[in-house]
Design a protein around this motif. Structure first.
Motif, short mmCIF file in Angstrom:
data_model
loop_
_atom_site.label_atom_id
_atom_site.label_comp_id
_atom_site.label_asym_id
_atom_site.label_seq_id
_atom_site.Cartn_x
_atom_site.Cartn_y
_atom_site.Cartn_z
N THR A 241 0.73 -1.01 0.20
CA THR A 241 0.09 -0.09 -0.34
C THR A 241 0.96 1.18 -0.04
O THR A 241 0.71 2.21 -0.81
N GLN B 42 -2.70 0.34 -5.73
CA GLN B 42 -1.92 -1.09 -5.27
C GLN B 42 -2.03 -2.37 -5.97
O GLN B 42 -1.59 -3.28 -5.73
N PRO B 43 -3.56 -2.54 -6.48
CA PRO B 43 -3.64 -3.99 -7.20
C PRO B 43 -2.03 -3.77 -8.80
O PRO B 43 -1.70 -5.10 -8.60
N SER B 44 -1.35 -2.89 -8.62
CA SER B 44 -0.63 -3.27 -10.14
C SER B 44 0.73 -3.27 -9.81
O SER B 44 1.23 -4.24 -10.10
N SER C 97 1.19 -5.15 -6.39
CA SER C 97 1.39 -6.87 -5.85
C SER C 97 1.01 -7.61 -7.11
O SER C 97 1.92 -9.02 -7.61
N GLN C 98 0.39 -7.47 -8.38
CA GLN C 98 0.48 -7.71 -9.16
C GLN C 98 2.02 -7.86 -9.97
O GLN C 98 2.88 -9.53 -10.44
#
Length: 298
Positions: free
Chosen positions: A19, A29-31, A33-34
Motif C-alpha cells: 500500500t 495497489q493491485p498493480s 501486488s501483481q
C-alpha cells in the motif's frame, strides 16, 4: 523481468508495504501486488516475508534488490544522458564528499551547475565512513566523489588542489595568541575525534603519532561541523580541513606546525555523462588553496 518490476520491488522494500509503495509510486495497489507476484514467479523465489511490522526482504530478496538498484540507477543515468541536449539535462546526480572537503567550494559549483541545468536533481552523501563509501561505490550509485588522494587512488582521479588542516581551539584557549600552533604545544590536550572507521580520524591519528603525541579522547563525532562546535565549547581540541569550518568559528582555528595538508581529488565514474563532466569542470574553477578566513582574526 522488467525495470518497472525492479522499481516496484525497491519501492516495497523502502516503504515496507504494498500500500505504501503504491502511494510512493503514484499507482494503484493491485498493480504493485501483481508486478511483485509476477517477479517472484519468474524468479522462482520469495523476495519478501510478511512480519507484524510489514513486508521485509528475505535473504535472497536482499541480494536481488542490491543488483536491482544498480540496474535501475544505470537505466536512469542512461535516460538522462539520452535526453541531454545543449540546453537541458534531467535526472539525478549523486555525489559523495569525504572528510568535509569542498564545504566552501561544492555549493558554488553545484549552484552554477543548477543554473545551467535547472531540471537536474543533486543528492549529496556528506562525510560517509570508509565502509559507507565503499558500499556506495559497489552499488554503482555514485557519479562523483570528493576525497583525499591515497596510494590506491584510481587512475581516473582528478587532482583539484590541496586542503590545509587547522586545529580548532576553545574560546579563551592560550594558543589562540599564536599565529601557528606547534603540535608539541598540544601535549596533554583532550581531543574531539571522529568515528573509528573515518578517514578524518586516520589523519588525526597519523598527525599525532608523527608528533609523538598520545591523544586523550574527549569524545567522538561523525561530522566535522560537530567536532568544531564541540571544540569551541572547550570539550577538547580537534583537527579539521580549513574549508570545513562553519561560519562564525574561523577565529578559533589556527594552522599547525608542521603543516598538515591533504591533496583533494575528484573521482568520476567511468563513462561519465555531461552532468559529471560539467560539475568536474566547475570544481576545477573553484579556489582550493587555503581560504583567507583561515588566517587568525585579530
Amino acid at each position: 523481468m522488467s525495470l518497472r518490476q525492479y522499481e516496484y520491488a525497491l519501492a516495497v522494500a523502502e516503504a515496507g508495504s504494498v500500500t505504501a509503495a503504491a502511494e510512493l509510486l503514484h499507482v494503484a495497489q493491485p498493480s504493485v501486488s501483481q508486478q511483485i507476484r509476477g517477479l517472484e514467479r519468474e524468479l522462482g523465489v520469495q523476495l519478501f516475508a510478511r512480519t507484524p511490522t510489514g513486508l521485509v526482504p528475505t535473504v535472497v530478496g536482499r541480494a536481488f534488490l542490491r543488483e536491482a538498484e544498480v540496474a535501475v540507477n544505470a537505466a536512469r543515468r542512461a535516460r538522462a544522458t539520452a535526453r541531454a541536449g545543449a540546453d537541458e539535462l534531467v535526472g539525478e546526480l549523486v555525489v559523495a564528499v569525504q572528510m568535509g572537503f569542498g564545504t566552501q567550494q561544492l555549493p558554488g559549483a553545484l549552484g552554477a551547475l543548477r543554473r545551467r541545468f535547472p531540471r537536474l536533481e543533486v543528492t549529496v552523501f556528506e562525510e560517509p565512513s570508509s565502509a559507507e563509501l565503499d558500499r556506495l561505490c559497489r552499488r554503482g550509485v555514485l557519479d562523483l566523489a570528493l576525497m583525499a588522494a591515497c596510494e590506491q587512488s584510481p587512475d581516473h582521479a582528478h587532482h583539484l588542489g590541496d586542503e590545509e588542516f587547522g586545529v580548532v581551539l576553545g574560546a579563551g584557549h592560550r594558543q589562540l595568541a599564536a599565529d601557528r600552533v606547534a603540535l608539541g604545544d598540544l601535549a596533554g590536550e583532550p581531543w574531539v575525534r571522529f568515528d573509528r572507521d573515518s578517514a578524518l580520524d586516520s589523519v588525526l591519528l597519523h598527525v599525532l603519532r608523527e608528533g609523538a603525541l598520545s591523544p586523550t579522547t574527549a569524545g567522538r563525532v561523525s561530522q566535522t561541523a560537530t567536532a568544531v562546535r564541540w571544540a569551541a565549547q572547550g570539550l577538547g581540541v580537534t583537527l579539521v580541513p580549513a574549508s570545513a569550518v562553519p561560519h562564525g568559528y574561523e577565529h578559533l582555528v589556527r594552522p599547525v606546525f608542521p603543516a598538515v595538508s591533504q591533496p583533494v581529488i575528484a573521482v568520476v565514474r567511468q563513462g561519465a555523462g555531461p552532468a559529471e563532466t560539467a560539475l568536474l569542470e566547475l570544481l576545477r574553477k573553484e579556489t582550493w588553496s587555503r581560504p583567507a578566513s583561515f588566517s587568525p582574526v585579530s
